[in-house]
Structures are given as structure tokens and as C-alpha cells.
Enzyme design. Sequence first.
Site, PDB file in Angstrom:
ATOM      1  N   ASP A 146       0.855  -1.186   0.000  1.00  0.00           N
ATOM      2  CA  ASP A 146       0.000   0.000   0.000  1.00  0.00           C
ATOM      3  C   ASP A 146       0.895   1.242   0.000  1.00  0.00           C
ATOM      4  OD1 ASP A 146      -2.244   1.891   0.983  1.00  0.00           O
ATOM      5  OD2 ASP A 146      -3.265  -0.048   0.847  1.00  0.00           O
ATOM      6  N   PRO A 174      -1.460   5.145  17.693  1.00  0.00           N
ATOM      7  CA  PRO A 174      -1.636   4.618  19.061  1.00  0.00           C
ATOM      8  C   PRO A 174      -2.329   3.261  19.095  1.00  0.00           C
ATOM      9  CG  PRO A 174      -2.193   6.951  18.965  1.00  0.00           C
ATOM     10  CD  PRO A 174      -1.953   6.519  17.538  1.00  0.00           C
ATOM     11  N   ASP A 175      -3.276   3.040  18.164  1.00  0.00           N
ATOM     12  CA  ASP A 175      -4.005   1.773  18.199  1.00  0.00           C
ATOM     13  C   ASP A 175      -3.339   0.697  17.327  1.00  0.00           C
ATOM     14  OD1 ASP A 175      -5.954   0.270  19.405  1.00  0.00           O
ATOM     15  OD2 ASP A 175      -7.619   0.998  18.180  1.00  0.00           O
ATOM     16  N   ASP A 197      10.210   0.060   1.661  1.00  0.00           N
ATOM     17  CA  ASP A 197       9.626   1.224   1.009  1.00  0.00           C
ATOM     18  C   ASP A 197      10.225   1.341  -0.395  1.00  0.00           C
ATOM     19  OD1 ASP A 197       9.019   3.748   0.024  1.00  0.00           O
ATOM     20  OD2 ASP A 197       9.474   4.805   1.889  1.00  0.00           O
ATOM     21  N   ASP A 254      13.988   2.699   0.902  1.00  0.00           N
ATOM     22  CA  ASP A 254      14.596   2.525   2.229  1.00  0.00           C
ATOM     23  C   ASP A 254      13.785   1.478   2.998  1.00  0.00           C
ATOM     24  OD1 ASP A 254      12.400   3.756   3.645  1.00  0.00           O
ATOM     25  OD2 ASP A 254      13.197   5.715   3.073  1.00  0.00           O
ATOM     26  N   ASN A 313     -13.255   0.383  -7.770  1.00  0.00           N
ATOM     27  CA  ASN A 313     -14.366   1.283  -7.458  1.00  0.00           C
ATOM     28  C   ASN A 313     -14.938   1.919  -8.709  1.00  0.00           C
ATOM     29  OD1 ASN A 313     -13.793   0.765  -4.805  1.00  0.00           O
ATOM     30  ND2 ASN A 313     -12.914   2.764  -4.356  1.00  0.00           N
ATOM     31  N   TYR A 372      -6.707 -11.109 -12.031  1.00  0.00           N
ATOM     32  CA  TYR A 372      -5.917 -12.318 -12.302  1.00  0.00           C
ATOM     33  C   TYR A 372      -6.474 -13.499 -11.513  1.00  0.00           C
ATOM     34  CZ  TYR A 372      -2.668  -9.151 -14.541  1.00  0.00           C
ATOM     35  OH  TYR A 372      -2.130  -8.212 -15.360  1.00  0.00           O
ATOM     36  N   ASP A 403     -14.850 -12.750  -6.785  1.00  0.00           N
ATOM     37  CA  ASP A 403     -14.843 -14.015  -6.050  1.00  0.00           C
ATOM     38  C   ASP A 403     -15.695 -13.990  -4.788  1.00  0.00           C
ATOM     39  OD1 ASP A 403     -12.957 -15.507  -7.713  1.00  0.00           O
ATOM     40  OD2 ASP A 403     -11.530 -13.985  -7.069  1.00  0.00           O
ATOM     41  N   SER A 405     -11.314  -0.879  -1.287  1.00  0.00           N
ATOM     42  CA  SER A 405     -10.091  -0.864  -0.469  1.00  0.00           C
ATOM     43  C   SER A 405     -10.368  -1.309   0.955  1.00  0.00           C
ATOM     44  CB  SER A 405      -9.518   0.562  -0.379  1.00  0.00           C
ATOM     45  OG  SER A 405      -8.683   0.860  -1.457  1.00  0.00           O
TER      46      SER A 405
HETATM   47 CA   LIG Z   1      -8.033  -1.039  19.786  1.00  0.00          CA
END
Ligand SMILES: [Ca+2]
Length: 429
Positions: A149, A164-165, A176, A181, A282, A294, A320, A363
Site C-alpha cells: 500500500d 496509538p491503536d 519502502d 529505504d 471502485n 488475475y 470471487d 479498499s
Molecule cells: Ca483497539
Amino acid sequence: MRVTVTLVLLLALFSLAPAAEDFHIGKLCVSSSTDTYAPGEVIVKFKDGVSKQQASTALADLGTSVISTNAQIGIQVLNIPAGKTVEEMVATFSARADVEYAEPNYIAHEFMTPNDPYYVYQWHLPLINMPAAWDQSTGIPGVVVAVIDCGVAYETYGAFTQAPDLAGTHFVAGYDYVNNDSHPDDDCAHGTHVTGTIAQTTNNSLGVAGVAFNCSIMPIKVLDASGNGTYANIVSGITFAADNGAKVINMSFGGASGSTALQNAVIYAYNKGVTIVCAAGNAGTSAAQYPAAYTQCISVSAVRYDKTYTDYTSYGSTIDICAPGGDVNVDQNGDGYVDGVLQQTHDGTNYGTFGYYFYSGTSMACPHVAGVAALLISKNGGTMTPAAVRAALQNTATDLGATGWDQYYGYGLVNASARWHRFPPPIRQ
Ligand SMILES: [Ca+2]
Ligand SMILES: [Ca+2]
Ligand SMILES: [Ca+2]
């Protein structure tokens, strides 16, 4: 001449969730009982032909008393004598010639309901039967899902801050390919949201939940801050994932052009045992999108709260399965918020400013299926061929629309809690 093909993220509209203090959080019911069976009780079934008198004499001799009976099943629930354990009494009864079976009086627990406060707004998780699925498995760290992504807010590094989560989520090294990097941080926000659906840190009393939250995420950045990426970078991302132990690849993007290089990368990963899950697109049309189209890829279309297909989802012969992608134009569940898929990510500009965002798109549907695939592989001990994963997903999906496979829903809505048996089934001895 270098040809650059740009891809569009398969993300439709999104709207910012109101500030956290605007949420009204209902009470969560979480079972606190840790007993696995009722103390001091056993269930006994005497053999057919044992008279009531013989049975009650036997029970009296053993110092037990009857709490209740069920005539249809022929069982008696018994109090056991002081000083005896449930295990001892089960063994005592089981050894008797006049007893068919004896067992503890097990306690059933309600399905795991995570304590994440905004879970109640994640309608898209119960839609695929997540609470029941978590009772079977929450994933194992050895099952790695590569999120190819725009990066993931998985670390605090330079201008980037860990979400945080995602603080309790397992991560393995990624790459990347945009900046060349080893820090695939997210400068776009999409990849962090997608990752949240797969493995947001869950049951941590914070934010939201993810499908396979004890599996591991491999962040691979191939899309730039605007959500575009070359096929060459995507090819590199796919081969990196395949060469570094990913069991599942999530690709929540696509392009209208087919490519031999892209197809060969997908085949390469598939032949290394990787289950590849892709957003269908979309476009709102039946035009094929790649890599989803594919045959090695599981192509995921998007439904909304009422389990009808969305106006944006791509459809057609290569679909699918379907999963919740949301619709941010409606509030069908009446919770006061648009029916998007809710996860934590940053605002796309300030990489340390996190919030809870309702996104919609194929997505968002795709990572639900990638997460369920990761749970299937986890339940199978950590390995499972992509063909077996596909068969399990398709055979257990809840049919929608026209009976059987159809071009909008594929084999139906992914069902995370379906009991699935090894493929092929074991031969009885
Ligand atoms: Ca959580
Ligand atoms: Ca809603
Ligand atoms: Ca159907």
C-alpha cells in the site's frame, strides 16, 4: 522511454468521524467468568434399561443429590459430595458399567466482545460474524499479512509517529519502494486504515478492533503520498512479500491496465504459497481491474450495511467474494454516523495527528477478507495453500443476490465464523 502507470487507491468518499468526545459509548457486555465448568456439579447419563430405582440408589451410595433432570436427553445434573472434585466424580461415574457418560457441567461464555470503545461503531465486523470468529481464533504471529500500500504508521521515526491503536500489533520488516529505504511509513493515511481492519490492536480498551489482530503485518510501501504507484514498484513489493514469508498479501488498489510483469509477480507469489487478496475496484462497472482480475487473486467486491452491493463497486466475471466496504452517504444502522468502515489513521498531512475515520471503498472490503484468510491459516496451524484458502472462503461465504455465484457478490459475503474443515477432509480410519 520509461512508462509510468499510475494506480488509483480503491478508496471512495470518506468523512471524518466527529471528535472522540462526540461519541456516545454504550455499555459493553463482557463476560468476566473464568470458570470452565460449574464447581461441585456433574452431568450423568445412565444407560437405557437402568431403572429409576437403581439409578437413585447408585446416586445415594455415591453421596450425590439431583439438582435437575432433562428427560428428553436422559441426563441428571448432580451435586457432588464435599471433598470430591468434579474430575474425580466424572472418573467415578465414567468407570461404572451402568453409566453411559459423565461429564462436567461446562459453562458457555458469550463470544468475545472486545473492549475497544469504538467497536460499537464497527458494524462491518459483526456483519462478517467477527465476535463468533474471535472465539475460534484471533490469529497467530507466525501468519504474516503483507499490506502492499502507501505504508503503515507502524513506527515512530523522523516525521512519522506510530498510530496509538497499532502499538500492540505485531510487525515484521517490510520495505519502502517509493523512497528505497527500509522504513515503509505512511504519508497518505490509506495503508494505516487498511492495516487497522486486518490487525488493529484489539481488546486494549482503546479505539477500534481488527479482524486478525494477533497475526503479523509486513508493511510494504509502493504507493506515494497521493496514492499512486508504478507497476514496477508493485511487482517489487509482491516479490518482497513472497520471498520474506508473507502468507497473505493485501492489495487495496488497482489499475485498468493488465501487465505481464504484474501477472507474473502474482503467479510468483501464488506459487510460493501466498494467498493474494485484492480490491475489485471502485469503477462501478464490469470492467476488469488489475491485479484483482488475475485468476491467482481473490477479488473482493463491496457491500454496505444492508448487504446490498454498493454503487461504486466493480463487478463482473472475476469477482470471487464480497465484504463490507461501506457507504458514507447513508446511516442505515441508525447509530448517528455514516456507514463507513471505521479505523484509526492520521489526517494525511500531519503524520502524528490520529483520528478515527469512516472510509468506504473496495479498499476497505479487501482487508476484511485478507484478515479472515489469515485467521483460516492460523486455525490450520500456520500454513495453508492459496487454493485451500480460496476454497474455504468461497465454500463458507453467505450467498447473496442471485442464487450461487453471481457477478456482484461472487460466492457471497465472507463469513469469518464458519466452521471449516481441513481441505481435503481427512480419511476416516
Ligand atoms: Ca483497539
Ligand atoms: Ca451508521
Ligand atoms: Ca449469489
